[in-house]
Design an enzyme around this catalytic site. Structure first.
Site, PDB file in Angstrom:
ATOM      1  N   TRP A 144      -3.945   2.949  -5.774  1.00  0.00           N
ATOM      2  CA  TRP A 144      -3.368   3.327  -4.325  1.00  0.00           C
ATOM      3  C   TRP A 144      -2.452   4.451  -4.461  1.00  0.00           C
ATOM      4  O   TRP A 144      -1.682   4.344  -5.355  1.00  0.00           O
ATOM      5  CB  TRP A 144      -2.889   1.907  -3.851  1.00  0.00           C
ATOM      6  CG  TRP A 144      -4.034   0.770  -3.771  1.00  0.00           C
ATOM      7  CD1 TRP A 144      -3.866  -0.090  -4.532  1.00  0.00           C
ATOM      8  CD2 TRP A 144      -4.659   0.346  -2.820  1.00  0.00           C
ATOM      9  NE1 TRP A 144      -5.137  -1.078  -4.347  1.00  0.00           N
ATOM     10  CE2 TRP A 144      -5.626  -0.585  -3.296  1.00  0.00           C
ATOM     11  CE3 TRP A 144      -5.274   1.362  -1.462  1.00  0.00           C
ATOM     12  CZ2 TRP A 144      -6.699  -1.167  -2.392  1.00  0.00           C
ATOM     13  CZ3 TRP A 144      -6.368   0.763  -0.845  1.00  0.00           C
ATOM     14  CH2 TRP A 144      -6.959  -0.383  -1.207  1.00  0.00           C
ATOM     15  N   THR A 145      -2.210   5.275  -3.337  1.00  0.00           N
ATOM     16  CA  THR A 145      -1.532   6.410  -3.480  1.00  0.00           C
ATOM     17  C   THR A 145      -0.188   6.593  -2.822  1.00  0.00           C
ATOM     18  O   THR A 145       0.148   7.482  -2.647  1.00  0.00           O
ATOM     19  CB  THR A 145      -2.535   7.778  -3.308  1.00  0.00           C
ATOM     20  OG1 THR A 145      -2.985   7.624  -1.951  1.00  0.00           O
ATOM     21  CG2 THR A 145      -3.614   7.578  -4.356  1.00  0.00           C
ATOM     22  N   ASP A 199      -8.487  -6.877   4.208  1.00  0.00           N
ATOM     23  CA  ASP A 199      -7.300  -7.178   3.843  1.00  0.00           C
ATOM     24  C   ASP A 199      -5.989  -7.163   4.451  1.00  0.00           C
ATOM     25  O   ASP A 199      -5.891  -6.411   5.458  1.00  0.00           O
ATOM     26  CB  ASP A 199      -7.187  -6.498   2.295  1.00  0.00           C
ATOM     27  CG  ASP A 199      -6.708  -4.947   2.662  1.00  0.00           C
ATOM     28  OD1 ASP A 199      -7.781  -4.374   3.557  1.00  0.00           O
ATOM     29  OD2 ASP A 199      -6.015  -4.794   1.915  1.00  0.00           O
ATOM     30  N   GLU A 200      -5.047  -7.850   4.141  1.00  0.00           N
ATOM     31  CA  GLU A 200      -3.530  -7.670   4.813  1.00  0.00           C
ATOM     32  C   GLU A 200      -3.714  -7.543   6.161  1.00  0.00           C
ATOM     33  O   GLU A 200      -2.770  -6.420   6.709  1.00  0.00           O
ATOM     34  CB  GLU A 200      -3.112  -6.419   3.954  1.00  0.00           C
ATOM     35  CG  GLU A 200      -2.796  -6.832   2.578  1.00  0.00           C
ATOM     36  CD  GLU A 200      -1.943  -5.601   1.697  1.00  0.00           C
ATOM     37  OE1 GLU A 200      -1.363  -5.923   0.752  1.00  0.00           O
ATOM     38  OE2 GLU A 200      -2.544  -4.798   2.419  1.00  0.00           O
ATOM     39  N   TYR A 218      -4.650  -2.823 -11.264  1.00  0.00           N
ATOM     40  CA  TYR A 218      -3.986  -1.703 -10.177  1.00  0.00           C
ATOM     41  C   TYR A 218      -3.446  -0.687 -11.099  1.00  0.00           C
ATOM     42  O   TYR A 218      -2.386  -1.017 -11.559  1.00  0.00           O
ATOM     43  CB  TYR A 218      -3.017  -2.585  -9.370  1.00  0.00           C
ATOM     44  CG  TYR A 218      -3.841  -2.925  -7.925  1.00  0.00           C
ATOM     45  CD1 TYR A 218      -5.235  -3.613  -7.973  1.00  0.00           C
ATOM     46  CD2 TYR A 218      -3.171  -3.115  -6.918  1.00  0.00           C
ATOM     47  CE1 TYR A 218      -5.709  -3.932  -6.795  1.00  0.00           C
ATOM     48  CE2 TYR A 218      -3.653  -3.543  -5.717  1.00  0.00           C
ATOM     49  CZ  TYR A 218      -4.950  -4.019  -5.744  1.00  0.00           C
ATOM     50  OH  TYR A 218      -5.647  -4.438  -4.774  1.00  0.00           O
ATOM     51  N   ASP A 273      -1.562   1.834 -10.017  1.00  0.00           N
ATOM     52  CA  ASP A 273      -0.468   2.475  -9.240  1.00  0.00           C
ATOM     53  C   ASP A 273       0.778   1.700  -9.628  1.00  0.00           C
ATOM     54  O   ASP A 273       1.814   2.175  -8.990  1.00  0.00           O
ATOM     55  CB  ASP A 273      -0.681   2.517  -7.867  1.00  0.00           C
ATOM     56  CG  ASP A 273      -1.221   1.344  -7.314  1.00  0.00           C
ATOM     57  OD1 ASP A 273      -2.047   0.649  -7.893  1.00  0.00           O
ATOM     58  OD2 ASP A 273      -0.440   0.616  -6.420  1.00  0.00           O
ATOM     59  N   TRP A 278      -9.008  -9.364  -5.645  1.00  0.00           N
ATOM     60  CA  TRP A 278      -7.730  -8.421  -6.057  1.00  0.00           C
ATOM     61  C   TRP A 278      -6.460  -9.202  -6.064  1.00  0.00           C
ATOM     62  O   TRP A 278      -5.638  -9.081  -6.897  1.00  0.00           O
ATOM     63  CB  TRP A 278      -7.538  -7.475  -5.020  1.00  0.00           C
ATOM     64  CG  TRP A 278      -6.899  -7.770  -3.691  1.00  0.00           C
ATOM     65  CD1 TRP A 278      -7.648  -8.015  -2.575  1.00  0.00           C
ATOM     66  CD2 TRP A 278      -5.562  -7.666  -3.259  1.00  0.00           C
ATOM     67  NE1 TRP A 278      -6.749  -8.380  -1.596  1.00  0.00           N
ATOM     68  CE2 TRP A 278      -5.348  -7.957  -1.863  1.00  0.00           C
ATOM     69  CE3 TRP A 278      -4.222  -7.264  -4.086  1.00  0.00           C
ATOM     70  CZ2 TRP A 278      -4.083  -8.193  -1.511  1.00  0.00           C
ATOM     71  CZ3 TRP A 278      -3.204  -7.485  -3.295  1.00  0.00           C
ATOM     72  CH2 TRP A 278      -3.220  -7.775  -1.784  1.00  0.00           C
TER      73      TRP A 278
END
EC number: 3.2.1.52
Length: 629
Positions: free
Chosen positions: A483-484, A345-346, A437, A439, A412
């Site tokens: 995601w953190t 991804d990305e 998601y 987060d 996603w």
């Protein structure tokens, strides 16, 4: 007339009793079918736990250990051949004849005053029946201390239950912030309680490489640590030369085995993710030769670096594939599950475009675009994964430039990637960010800790993972992702996960037609009580006022307020102080009084404040309209 009145009274009593019984069945995720009956089973020390083989014995032992501390009761386990059949008992039986209705993870749970029986085709199904049984016990069963004076009763029920989807996952990013193995076990415990069966472990990223690889030790020696930072993500100062890298950590191979064994005992498969070719800054810090142009790389500390610094493996450099071959060899040996997630991804392609090695690769292999270059990498990753006896999963960007032949797509960026992959005949795991998601903001951004975008609890619960026009056989299931970047500790992690993970569990377990938002929120509140006993943090944001701004036909602003959870009173103020139940009660959209600069609202239930005070500055009205919060 008197007979008719008597009939109405009788019907009312029956309905009241039925509701009272049903209100005791607060299981999450909601079972497929539940019948409630008068009476209850009481746990006492003379109850036997009866099993019929080694697998059912393991589940019985798990139940015994689960409730031993809180109840203070130690049960005797006994094989069915030695059980006389007269004493009160809880029976854990694996069926000798397969029940096709239950499949591989379903169960039947029957509770009467003298006997509880759980039956299933597999140990996994038996385990989930046991978890439902625990949820039928009083909330104090979740306590880490022995609770005296509690009536350990279980309502009489007849439950038939099985999951809608086989894949019910939760992902945890341990790269942006590292969480020790002791907490990973707690995360797994909570997953198991709500019938999740896949732990997606995001192990590598720009901020840290978190898993030991013996053949490339610098991945953790260098890539596992960064300079410490506190505060808002993406606003940090980059790590300076000479600054000590003291924040981070990694999991040794021994740690991994311990966690895998712990997960397996809870019917959870662990999916490892090694995120490539992008999100690789920690790997480049350890081995700069993996990049296109080399450099003084350091794991990211929370500063904005995307497109300003290389963070992708060089596709033109054969050593990138040599490293991945070694990494995947060790990952495959550590993780017994059939899948490996390779990210994908990305990936910023700007450096590839300028790189002589990447240009040479494109020429040699007749690759006409940068997307094709990424597809080349993904195809080679799939061949490596297959060579290790595994199957590959990637984020939906792996569709770009052409999908690898046997890849499974984790969608996603909405549902579209999943739809496209399914229409191409590929298996799909649905995890659209708008719904899954955890987060993202779950309440008004003005009263929540800083993050990005929004995903309210009711939005999560509204997901249907099977869009119209898609062959559902390709939808394996789905998962929640955490995601953190802006989750620096375990207490805030729990706040962000719960109760939205309740909703995700029900989305992927319970039949679509059986789900009901109001019933879900009722059951959710009983689980808050259970979490209080277990000292697990959770969010009450779904009780906060939801403020929206619109314009009427004359172009004047109108403020409307509602709540996600029904049955709440909303009080408001256009003045400075926070409102309470003595302020005006909201009933319809409001025009803005002259001179007002702030609108505030708060929720109450039965005369008690239940939500936060949410404020809106008049200068932000247009912003609120654009954002649609």
């Amino acid at each position: 007339m008197l007979k008719r009145l008597l009939l109405i009274i009788i019907i009312g009593i029956v309905c009241t009793l039925a509701y009272a019984q049903d209100s005791l069945n607060n299981i999450i995720p909601k079972p497929v079918a539940v019948k409630s009956f008068p009476g209850h089973f009481t746990l006492t020390s003379d109850v036997f736990l009866v099993y019929n083989n080694d697998s059912s014995k393991s589940v019985a032992q798990f139940f015994k250990e689960t409730i031993a501390v809180s109840t203070g009761i130690s049960f005797e386990l006994i094989h069915e051949n030695q059980f006389l059949g007269k004493q009160k008992s809880i029976r854990f039986y694996l069926s000798s004849l397969r029940d096709s209705t239950l499949g591989s993870e379903g169960y039947k749970l029957q509770v009467n005053a003298n006997c509880i029986e759980i039956t299933a085709n597999t140990a996994g199904g038996l385990f989930y029946g046991m978890q439902s049984l625990v949820q039928l016990l009083p909330a104090e069963v979740m306590s880490a201390k022995t609770k005296s004076g509690v009536a350990w009763t279980i309502p009489c029920v007849d439950i038939v239950d099985y999951p809608r989807f086989a894949w019910r996952g939760m992902m945890l990013d341990v790269c942006r912030h590292f969480f020790p193995k002791e907490y990973i076990k707690k995360y797994l415990d909570n997953m198991a309680r709500y019938k999740y069966n896949v732990f997606h472990w995001h192990l590598t990223d720009d901020q840290g490489w978190r898993i030991e690889i013996k053949s490339f030790p610098r991945l953790t020696q260098i890539g596992g640590w960064r300079a410490p930072r506190m505060g808002e993500w993406w606003t940090q100062t980059p790590q300076a030369d000479g600054e000590q890298s003291t924040y981070g950590g990694f999991y040794t191979k021994e740690d991994v085995k311990e966690i895998l064994d712990y997960a397996a005992a809870r019917n959870i498969t662990v999916l490892p993710e090694i995120d490539v070719p992008g999100h690789s800054l920690a790997a480049l810090a350890a081995y700069p030769e993996l990049s296109c142009f080399g450099g003084n790389f350091k794991p990211n500390v929370g500063d904005k670096f995307y497109k300003k610094m290389e963070n992708s493996l060089c596709i033109g450099n054969e050593c990138s594939f040599e490293l991945m071959d070694s990494v995947l060899t060790e990952i495959a040996a550590m993780f017994p599950g059939k899948y490996i997630h390779i990210g994908g991804d990305e990936c910023y392609k700007g450096y590839w475009e300028k790189c002589p090695k990447c240009k040479a690769r494109m020429k040699t292999d007749s690759i006409s675009s940068l997307e094709g270059l990424q597809s080349y990498f993904i195809h080679r990753m799939e061949q490596l994964v297959i060579s290790k006896g595994k199957r590959m999963i990637g984020w939906d960007e792996i569709l770009e430039g052409g999908l690898a032949p046997e890849a499974t797509v984790m969608s996603w960026r909405g549902l579209k990637g999943g739809v496209n992959a399914a229409n191409m005949g590929h298996n799909v795991i649905m995890t659209p960010d708008k719904y899954c998601y955890l987060d993202l903001y779950q309440g008004d951004p003005d009263v929540e800790y800083k993050t990005y975008s929004i995903n309210r609890l009711s939005t999560t619960y509204s997901l249907n993972p099977v869009p119209e026009g898609i062959d559902k056989k390709f939808i394996l299931g789905g998962q929640a992702n955490v995601w953190t970047e802006n989750i620096p500790n375990t207490r805030h992690l729990e706040y962000m996960v719960w109760p939205r993970a309740f909703a995700v569990s029900e989305v992927f377990w319970t039949p679509q037609e059986s789900r009901n938002w109001h019933d879900f929120t009722r059951r959710m509140e009983t689980h808050f009580t259970r979490f209080d006993q277990a000292q697990i943090n959770y969010s009450l944001s779904s009780f906060d006022p939801v403020i929206r701004v619109n314009k009427n036909n004359e172009g004047n602003y109108l403020i409307s307020v509602n709540t996600e959870v029904s049955g709440l009173d909303i009080y408001y103020s256009f003045e400075g102080p926070d409102p309470d139940s003595f302020y005006p009660l909201y009933s319809q959209p409001l025009t803005i009084p002259k001179g007002a600069d702030t609108f505030k609202a708060v929720t109450y239930r039965n005369g008690k404040k239940i939500g936060k005070v949410v404020s809106l500055k008049m200068k932000d009205l247009d912003k609120r309209i654009r954002q649609g919060y």
